[in-house]
Design an enzyme around this catalytic site. Structure first.
Site, PDB file in Angstrom:
ATOM      1  N   PHE A 144       0.821  -1.225   0.000  1.00  0.00           N
ATOM      2  CA  PHE A 144       0.000   0.000   0.000  1.00  0.00           C
ATOM      3  C   PHE A 144       0.856   1.277   0.000  1.00  0.00           C
ATOM      4  O   PHE A 144       0.880   2.036  -0.990  1.00  0.00           O
ATOM      5  CB  PHE A 144      -0.941  -0.075   1.208  1.00  0.00           C
ATOM      6  N   THR A 163       4.152 -11.036  -0.956  1.00  0.00           N
ATOM      7  CA  THR A 163       3.280 -11.780  -0.050  1.00  0.00           C
ATOM      8  C   THR A 163       1.842 -11.520  -0.513  1.00  0.00           C
ATOM      9  O   THR A 163       1.620 -10.817  -1.511  1.00  0.00           O
ATOM     10  CB  THR A 163       3.407 -11.269   1.400  1.00  0.00           C
ATOM     11  N   ILE A 213      13.612  -9.604   1.852  1.00  0.00           N
ATOM     12  CA  ILE A 213      14.623  -8.774   2.537  1.00  0.00           C
ATOM     13  C   ILE A 213      15.479  -9.610   3.499  1.00  0.00           C
ATOM     14  O   ILE A 213      16.511  -9.145   3.971  1.00  0.00           O
ATOM     15  CB  ILE A 213      14.017  -7.556   3.289  1.00  0.00           C
ATOM     16  N   ASP A 228       3.251   4.494  14.816  1.00  0.00           N
ATOM     17  CA  ASP A 228       2.876   5.072  16.119  1.00  0.00           C
ATOM     18  C   ASP A 228       2.538   3.978  17.135  1.00  0.00           C
ATOM     19  O   ASP A 228       2.505   4.227  18.341  1.00  0.00           O
ATOM     20  CB  ASP A 228       1.690   6.053  15.969  1.00  0.00           C
ATOM     21  N   GLU A 229       2.290   2.754  16.629  1.00  0.00           N
ATOM     22  CA  GLU A 229       1.905   1.670  17.548  1.00  0.00           C
ATOM     23  C   GLU A 229       3.030   1.294  18.502  1.00  0.00           C
ATOM     24  O   GLU A 229       2.787   0.645  19.517  1.00  0.00           O
ATOM     25  CB  GLU A 229       1.458   0.442  16.755  1.00  0.00           C
ATOM     26  N   LYS A 253      -7.742  -3.930   6.163  1.00  0.00           N
ATOM     27  CA  LYS A 253      -7.632  -2.841   7.133  1.00  0.00           C
ATOM     28  C   LYS A 253      -8.968  -2.114   7.223  1.00  0.00           C
ATOM     29  O   LYS A 253      -9.762  -2.139   6.261  1.00  0.00           O
ATOM     30  CB  LYS A 253      -6.529  -1.855   6.705  1.00  0.00           C
ATOM     31  N   PRO A 290      -7.848  -8.891  20.832  1.00  0.00           N
ATOM     32  CA  PRO A 290      -7.001  -9.045  22.029  1.00  0.00           C
ATOM     33  C   PRO A 290      -5.871  -8.007  22.021  1.00  0.00           C
ATOM     34  O   PRO A 290      -5.270  -7.748  20.977  1.00  0.00           O
ATOM     35  CB  PRO A 290      -6.411 -10.452  21.888  1.00  0.00           C
TER      36      PRO A 290
HETATM   37  P1  NAD Z   1       1.425  -3.690   3.163  1.00  0.00           P
HETATM   38  O1  NAD Z   1       1.115  -4.911   3.966  1.00  0.00           O
HETATM   39  O2  NAD Z   1       0.392  -3.118   2.282  1.00  0.00           O
HETATM   40  O3  NAD Z   1       2.701  -3.967   2.245  1.00  0.00           O
HETATM   41  C1  NAD Z   1       3.847  -4.636   2.703  1.00  0.00           C
HETATM   42  C2  NAD Z   1       4.693  -5.012   1.484  1.00  0.00           C
HETATM   43  O4  NAD Z   1       5.895  -5.632   1.962  1.00  0.00           O
HETATM   44  C3  NAD Z   1       4.022  -6.018   0.545  1.00  0.00           C
HETATM   45  O5  NAD Z   1       4.198  -5.618  -0.786  1.00  0.00           O
HETATM   46  C4  NAD Z   1       4.752  -7.322   0.823  1.00  0.00           C
HETATM   47  O6  NAD Z   1       4.787  -8.192  -0.290  1.00  0.00           O
HETATM   48  C5  NAD Z   1       6.135  -6.822   1.223  1.00  0.00           C
HETATM   49  N1  NAD Z   1       6.876  -7.743   2.100  1.00  0.00           N
HETATM   50  C6  NAD Z   1       6.451  -8.287   3.273  1.00  0.00           C
HETATM   51  N2  NAD Z   1       7.419  -9.055   3.807  1.00  0.00           N
HETATM   52  C7  NAD Z   1       8.475  -8.992   2.953  1.00  0.00           C
HETATM   53  C8  NAD Z   1       9.770  -9.559   2.956  1.00  0.00           C
HETATM   54  N3  NAD Z   1      10.172 -10.374   3.944  1.00  0.00           N
HETATM   55  N4  NAD Z   1      10.623  -9.260   1.939  1.00  0.00           N
HETATM   56  C9  NAD Z   1      10.216  -8.445   0.926  1.00  0.00           C
HETATM   57  N5  NAD Z   1       8.989  -7.897   0.866  1.00  0.00           N
HETATM   58  C10 NAD Z   1       8.120  -8.160   1.871  1.00  0.00           C
HETATM   59  O7  NAD Z   1       1.961  -2.650   4.216  1.00  0.00           O
HETATM   60  P2  NAD Z   1       1.756  -1.053   4.272  1.00  0.00           P
HETATM   61  O8  NAD Z   1       0.480  -0.766   4.944  1.00  0.00           O
HETATM   62  O9  NAD Z   1       2.072  -0.497   2.950  1.00  0.00           O
HETATM   63  O10 NAD Z   1       2.909  -0.681   5.307  1.00  0.00           O
HETATM   64  C11 NAD Z   1       4.241  -0.436   4.842  1.00  0.00           C
HETATM   65  C12 NAD Z   1       5.149  -0.167   6.031  1.00  0.00           C
HETATM   66  O11 NAD Z   1       4.646   0.945   6.758  1.00  0.00           O
HETATM   67  C13 NAD Z   1       5.239  -1.322   7.024  1.00  0.00           C
HETATM   68  O12 NAD Z   1       6.550  -1.381   7.489  1.00  0.00           O
HETATM   69  C14 NAD Z   1       4.301  -0.912   8.149  1.00  0.00           C
HETATM   70  O13 NAD Z   1       4.736  -1.462   9.387  1.00  0.00           O
HETATM   71  C15 NAD Z   1       4.460   0.590   8.124  1.00  0.00           C
HETATM   72  N6  NAD Z   1       3.309   1.369   8.593  1.00  0.00           N
HETATM   73  C16 NAD Z   1       2.089   1.223   7.983  1.00  0.00           C
HETATM   74  C17 NAD Z   1       1.013   2.028   8.391  1.00  0.00           C
HETATM   75  C18 NAD Z   1      -0.338   1.918   7.769  1.00  0.00           C
HETATM   76  O14 NAD Z   1      -1.270   2.577   8.230  1.00  0.00           O
HETATM   77  N7  NAD Z   1      -0.523   1.144   6.718  1.00  0.00           N
HETATM   78  C19 NAD Z   1       1.207   2.964   9.421  1.00  0.00           C
HETATM   79  C20 NAD Z   1       2.449   3.048  10.055  1.00  0.00           C
HETATM   80  C21 NAD Z   1       3.499   2.276   9.598  1.00  0.00           C
HETATM   81  O1  DAU Z   2      -1.227   3.038  13.648  1.00  0.00           O
HETATM   82  C1  DAU Z   2      -0.458   2.619  12.566  1.00  0.00           C
HETATM   83  C2  DAU Z   2      -0.854   1.219  12.198  1.00  0.00           C
HETATM   84  O2  DAU Z   2      -2.138   1.305  11.592  1.00  0.00           O
HETATM   85  C3  DAU Z   2       0.124   0.505  11.259  1.00  0.00           C
HETATM   86  O3  DAU Z   2       1.355   0.371  11.897  1.00  0.00           O
HETATM   87  C4  DAU Z   2      -0.411  -0.862  10.830  1.00  0.00           C
HETATM   88  O4  DAU Z   2       0.446  -1.455   9.872  1.00  0.00           O
HETATM   89  C5  DAU Z   2      -1.782  -0.661  10.233  1.00  0.00           C
HETATM   90  O5  DAU Z   2      -2.354  -1.933   9.928  1.00  0.00           O
HETATM   91  C6  DAU Z   2      -2.695   0.085  11.203  1.00  0.00           C
HETATM   92  O6  DAU Z   2      -2.985  -0.732  12.374  1.00  0.00           O
HETATM   93  P1  DAU Z   2      -4.435  -0.708  13.033  1.00  0.00           P
HETATM   94  O7  DAU Z   2      -4.613  -1.927  13.856  1.00  0.00           O
HETATM   95  O8  DAU Z   2      -4.713   0.602  13.668  1.00  0.00           O
HETATM   96  O9  DAU Z   2      -5.295  -0.773  11.675  1.00  0.00           O
HETATM   97  P2  DAU Z   2      -6.628  -1.559  11.309  1.00  0.00           P
HETATM   98  O10 DAU Z   2      -7.121  -0.974  10.039  1.00  0.00           O
HETATM   99  O11 DAU Z   2      -6.468  -3.036  11.393  1.00  0.00           O
HETATM  100  O12 DAU Z   2      -7.614  -1.111  12.482  1.00  0.00           O
HETATM  101  C7  DAU Z   2      -7.938   0.251  12.698  1.00  0.00           C
HETATM  102  C8  DAU Z   2      -8.898   0.292  13.871  1.00  0.00           C
HETATM  103  O13 DAU Z   2     -10.129  -0.324  13.458  1.00  0.00           O
HETATM  104  C9  DAU Z   2      -8.432  -0.502  15.079  1.00  0.00           C
HETATM  105  O14 DAU Z   2      -8.858   0.175  16.260  1.00  0.00           O
HETATM  106  C10 DAU Z   2      -9.154  -1.837  14.963  1.00  0.00           C
HETATM  107  C11 DAU Z   2     -10.458  -1.450  14.284  1.00  0.00           C
HETATM  108  N1  DAU Z   2     -11.006  -2.503  13.407  1.00  0.00           N
HETATM  109  C12 DAU Z   2     -10.216  -2.997  12.420  1.00  0.00           C
HETATM  110  C13 DAU Z   2     -10.679  -3.993  11.590  1.00  0.00           C
HETATM  111  C14 DAU Z   2      -9.798  -4.547  10.501  1.00  0.00           C
HETATM  112  C15 DAU Z   2     -12.310  -2.954  13.583  1.00  0.00           C
HETATM  113  O15 DAU Z   2     -13.048  -2.483  14.478  1.00  0.00           O
HETATM  114  N2  DAU Z   2     -12.755  -3.957  12.769  1.00  0.00           N
HETATM  115  C16 DAU Z   2     -11.985  -4.517  11.788  1.00  0.00           C
HETATM  116  O16 DAU Z   2     -12.458  -5.448  11.092  1.00  0.00           O
END
Ligand code: NAD
Ligand code: DAU
Length: 339
Positions: free
Chosen positions: A11, A35, A59, A124-125, A186, A271
């Site tokens: 993403f 993945t 990686i 931020d987690e 998500k 959980p």
């Molecule tokens: P995502 O799950 O959409 O994408 C992850 C990508 O990494 C995928 O393309 C997957 O194929 C690749 N990948 C996973 N394991 C791998 C490996 N071992 N070697 C090579 N490629 C691998 O994730 P995202 O939501 O785009 O998040 C990207 C980064 O940002 C992550 O490090 C995540 O922890 C961080 N992050 C995400 C959010 C969010 O809200 N999505 C917020 C804060 C931080």
């Molecule tokens: O805060 C940054 C993080 O945000 C990133 O580091 C993670 O990679 C990203 O997945 C995201 O984590 P969250 O757990 O916050 O995201 P998620 O979209 O899974 O959930 C957002 C909120 O919504 C959380 O409080 C859980 C709730 N939720 C989520 C899902 C998937 C629900 O209530 N129902 C659901 O089915």
């Protein structure tokens, strides 16, 4: 600059690569193991672009990392990770493997083949639940899930390589991103696509948990700034300043799609669910002049529209491995029997 982007088919990574190639003259090598979350279609329009190269690989593969770096890389930006908290509860090991050991392998490879900047994408987690106020970069690490613990571990390892070996590591801690190309596991894309299919929206607990939302293109602009102007050895929080409860977000989605709130299904809480995140992003504002451009409600409407216009993309994604996931854990989440 020649930049190695890892996890660029996910993403945030795919949005970041699109930004780099549209707005700069940097060259990008995208290393991704594809993945379930990695999707080549996210960057289909870049096929044949002379500034872009895709390599399928993990990686954790030391030989491969060293081979790529030995050809001369200026910067690494490490997005590659298992990113979904729900999945980390089901399978913590895969999170440790990619998020911790994968990062460790990249750091180690940089000792042999130095880069000018190693930008680690964190979250931020790592600060854990923040009941009041804002978490700044100096707050203690207090992760709750295997996902956030694996990210916190990687952050600590990154700084150990900076202090011990002088590696030019910088960490960006992002809040919840949302926008185009987010995998529909998500909250926001799951709820939009479920609502479009008149399926239930599984809301955890009372739905009053708070997340701080940032539009993915804003987050990517911040990362580009950090890459070009950030200081080594520093952490930069990147938040949107948009704290909303999950219920508020859900209501906006339902309203926009003209669906009934009867689609909301309250389910047993996740959980270890963190009640609230809220980032203090003053450092990046003061030092690098960054502020998000988009208001949350505007970004959410753009996102809803994107999923309405890209049905083929998410229907294909949802029918792949996601379907297996749906039939196991996700059905259980909804209180449905396994098929
Ligand atoms: P995502 O799950 O959409 O994408 C992850 C990508 O990494 C995928 O393309 C997957 O194929 C690749 N990948 C996973 N394991 C791998 C490996 N071992 N070697 C090579 N490629 C691998 O994730 P995202 O939501 O785009 O998040 C990207 C980064 O940002 C992550 O490090 C995540 O922890 C961080 N992050 C995400 C959010 C969010 O809200 N999505 C917020 C804060 C931080
Ligand atoms: O805060 C940054 C993080 O945000 C990133 O580091 C993670 O990679 C990203 O997945 C995201 O984590 P969250 O757990 O916050 O995201 P998620 O979209 O899974 O959930 C957002 C909120 O919504 C959380 O409080 C859980 C709730 N939720 C989520 C899902 C998937 C629900 O209530 N129902 C659901 O089915």
């Amino acid at each position: 600059m020649k930049i190695l982007v890892t996890g660029g088919c996910g993403f945030i990574g795919s949005n970041f690569i699109r930004l780099i190639l549209n707005e700069t003259s940097h060259q990008v090598i995208n290393l991704d193991s594809l993945t379930y979350a990695g999707n080549l279609e996210n960057l289909k329009e870049l096929e044949g672009n002379p500034h872009y190269q895709f390599l399928k690989g993990d990686i954790r593969d030391q030989k491969l990392a060293e081979k790529i770096l030995s050809a001369g890389i200026d910067a690494i930006i490490n997005f590659a990770a298992e990113s979904h908290v729900d999945r980390s509860i089901l399978d913590p090991q895969s999170f440790l493997q990619s998020n911790y050991f994968g990062c460790a392998n990249l750091l180690e490879s940089c000792r042999k083949f130095p880069v000018k900047i190693f930008l680690q994408i964190s979250t931020d987690e790592v600060y854990g639940p923040f009941p009041k106020g804002l978490a700044d970069e100096g707050c203690r690490l207090n992760p709750s899930s295997p996902y956030s613990a694996s990210k916190a571990g990687a952050d600590l390892l990154c700084f150990s390589y900076h202090k011990t070996f002088g590696l030019p590591v910088t960490i960006a801690r992002l809040s919840n991103n949302y926008g185009p190309y987010q995998f529909p596991e998500k909250l926001i894309p799951l709820f939009i696509t479920n609502a479009l299919e008149d399926q239930p929206l599984p809301l955890y607990g009372d739905g009053l948990q708070v997340r701080d939302w940032i539009f993915v293109e804003d987050a990517c602009q911040a990362l580009l700034l950090i890459l070009e102007e950030g200081r080594a050895g520093e952490i930069y929080n990147v938040g949107g300043g948009n704290q909303r409860t999950n219920l508020e977000v859900t209501r906006i989605i339902l309203q926009e799609l003209k669906r009934s709130k009867r689609l909301i299904k309250y389910i047993q809480d996740r959980p270890g669910h963190d009640r609230r995140y809220a980032l203090d992003s003053n450092k990046i504002k003061k030092e690098l002049g960054f502020a998000p451009a988009l208001k949350f409600e505007d970004g959410l409407l753009l996102t809803v529209k994107w999923y309405q216009d890209h049905k083929k993309w998410w229907q294909k994604v949802k029918s792949g491995e996601y379907r297996l996931y749906y039939e196991g854990f996700y059905r259980q989440k909804l209180g449905l029997k396994k098929k």
